[in-house]
Design a protein around this motif. Structure first.
Motif, PDB file in Angstrom:
ATOM      1  N   ARG A 174       0.712  -1.043  -0.094  1.00  0.00           N
ATOM      2  CA  ARG A 174      -0.043  -0.073   0.006  1.00  0.00           C
ATOM      3  C   ARG A 174       0.729   1.229   0.047  1.00  0.00           C
ATOM      4  O   ARG A 174       0.583   2.249  -0.797  1.00  0.00           O
ATOM      5  CB  ARG A 174      -0.921   0.091   1.168  1.00  0.00           C
ATOM      6  CG  ARG A 174      -1.886   1.055   1.244  1.00  0.00           C
ATOM      7  CD  ARG A 174      -2.819   0.773   2.396  1.00  0.00           C
ATOM      8  NE  ARG A 174      -3.622   1.910   2.755  1.00  0.00           N
ATOM      9  CZ  ARG A 174      -4.891   2.028   2.378  1.00  0.00           C
ATOM     10  NH1 ARG A 174      -5.679   0.843   1.895  1.00  0.00           N
ATOM     11  NH2 ARG A 174      -5.755   3.233   3.085  1.00  0.00           N
ATOM     12  N   SER A 175       1.861   1.371   0.937  1.00  0.00           N
ATOM     13  CA  SER A 175       2.708   2.397   0.764  1.00  0.00           C
ATOM     14  C   SER A 175       4.079   2.165   1.440  1.00  0.00           C
ATOM     15  O   SER A 175       4.462   0.993   2.036  1.00  0.00           O
ATOM     16  CB  SER A 175       2.257   3.731   1.540  1.00  0.00           C
ATOM     17  OG  SER A 175       2.406   3.268   3.172  1.00  0.00           O
ATOM     18  N   GLU A 176       4.974   2.876   1.468  1.00  0.00           N
ATOM     19  CA  GLU A 176       6.318   2.842   1.876  1.00  0.00           C
ATOM     20  C   GLU A 176       6.601   2.858   3.517  1.00  0.00           C
ATOM     21  O   GLU A 176       7.208   2.289   4.145  1.00  0.00           O
ATOM     22  CB  GLU A 176       7.187   3.636   1.572  1.00  0.00           C
ATOM     23  CG  GLU A 176       7.745   3.465  -0.056  1.00  0.00           C
ATOM     24  CD  GLU A 176       8.745   4.208  -0.665  1.00  0.00           C
ATOM     25  OE1 GLU A 176       9.505   5.096   0.326  1.00  0.00           O
ATOM     26  OE2 GLU A 176       9.145   4.086  -2.034  1.00  0.00           O
ATOM     27  N   GLU A 177       5.299   3.574   3.887  1.00  0.00           N
ATOM     28  CA  GLU A 177       5.356   3.850   5.449  1.00  0.00           C
ATOM     29  C   GLU A 177       4.485   2.783   6.029  1.00  0.00           C
ATOM     30  O   GLU A 177       4.827   2.563   7.430  1.00  0.00           O
ATOM     31  CB  GLU A 177       4.798   5.030   5.826  1.00  0.00           C
ATOM     32  CG  GLU A 177       5.735   6.113   5.553  1.00  0.00           C
ATOM     33  CD  GLU A 177       5.482   6.585   3.557  1.00  0.00           C
ATOM     34  OE1 GLU A 177       4.247   6.407   3.435  1.00  0.00           O
ATOM     35  OE2 GLU A 177       6.310   7.136   3.066  1.00  0.00           O
ATOM     36  N   ALA A 178       3.485   2.526   5.496  1.00  0.00           N
ATOM     37  CA  ALA A 178       2.575   1.396   6.209  1.00  0.00           C
ATOM     38  C   ALA A 178       2.484   0.111   5.937  1.00  0.00           C
ATOM     39  O   ALA A 178       2.933  -0.310   4.809  1.00  0.00           O
ATOM     40  CB  ALA A 178       1.118   2.252   6.145  1.00  0.00           C
ATOM     41  N   ILE A 179       1.857  -0.763   6.782  1.00  0.00           N
ATOM     42  CA  ILE A 179       1.781  -2.066   6.472  1.00  0.00           C
ATOM     43  C   ILE A 179       0.127  -2.544   6.859  1.00  0.00           C
ATOM     44  O   ILE A 179      -0.226  -1.873   7.849  1.00  0.00           O
ATOM     45  CB  ILE A 179       2.761  -3.143   7.506  1.00  0.00           C
ATOM     46  CG1 ILE A 179       3.009  -4.417   6.957  1.00  0.00           C
ATOM     47  CG2 ILE A 179       2.169  -2.997   8.808  1.00  0.00           C
ATOM     48  CD1 ILE A 179       3.846  -4.462   5.836  1.00  0.00           C
TER      49      ILE A 179
END
Ligand code: SF4
Ligand code: SF4
Length: 162
Positions: free
Chosen positions: A90-95
């Motif tokens: 989804r994004s580089e920051e979130a899981i």
């Protein structure tokens, strides 16, 4: 420690995760079955032949990460609630983490809930993205949460305040 408490070490946990490259491609199951026990509903539940227990029902299930779509069906069929799905696409920051959750009240989409680790300790407040609870899941709903990526190997459960 595991034999006494049932709590796996960090090394044991990490050994059940696919590579971060696979996690970043999209949703994939993590099967935290650590002991040989006579059990195999996860194998039957998976229509993608991603989980194999084999002829000896005591075998520890093996997951083929390439076959797994992260559909979460096996989460609802595992009597030990031993499976979750992680998704780093989804994004580089979130899981994203899908967790089987059998308590009431059920959270709702958008709720903030408390994420817990494998010892039941508070990790962080996390947002609920959705709750799947179809009849076919037989009263084992699956809750998807979004968390900071740094907690990938820590979060294993949630607590919903009534
Ligand atoms: S998440 Fe879906 S595809 Fe993956 S092992 Fe479970 S049932 Fe099979
Ligand atoms: S259904 Fe759950 S407890 Fe049973 S073998 Fe599969 S992962 Fe382990």
């Amino acid at each position: 420690m595991f034999e006494k408490t049932g709590i796996p070490s960090e090394e044991m946990v990490r050994g059940k995760f696919p590579s971060i490259e696979r996690i970043n491609k999209g949703p994939v199951a993590v099967v935290e079955c650590y002991k040989e026990i006579p059990c195999n509903p996860c194998q039957d539940a998976c229509k993608f032949n991603a989980i194999k227990v084999g002829e000896d029902i005591n075998n520890i299930p093996q997951l083929n990460w390439d076959n797994c779509t992260g559909c979460a069906v096996c989460l609802s069929k595992c009597p030990g609630l031993a499976i979750m799905v992680v998704d780093g696409s989804r994004s580089e920051e979130a899981i994203l983490i899908k967790i089987p959750y059998e308590f009431l009240p059920l959270p709702k989409e958008g709720d903030l809930v408390k994420a817990l680790d494998r010892e039941g300790r508070y990790v962080a407040d996390v947002r609920v993205l959705n709750v799947l609870n179809p009849k076919s899941f037989d009263r084992t709903p699956v809750v998807t949460i979004e968390a900071d990526r740094k907690y990938l190997y820590d979060i294993r459960n949630i607590k919903v305040e009534a």
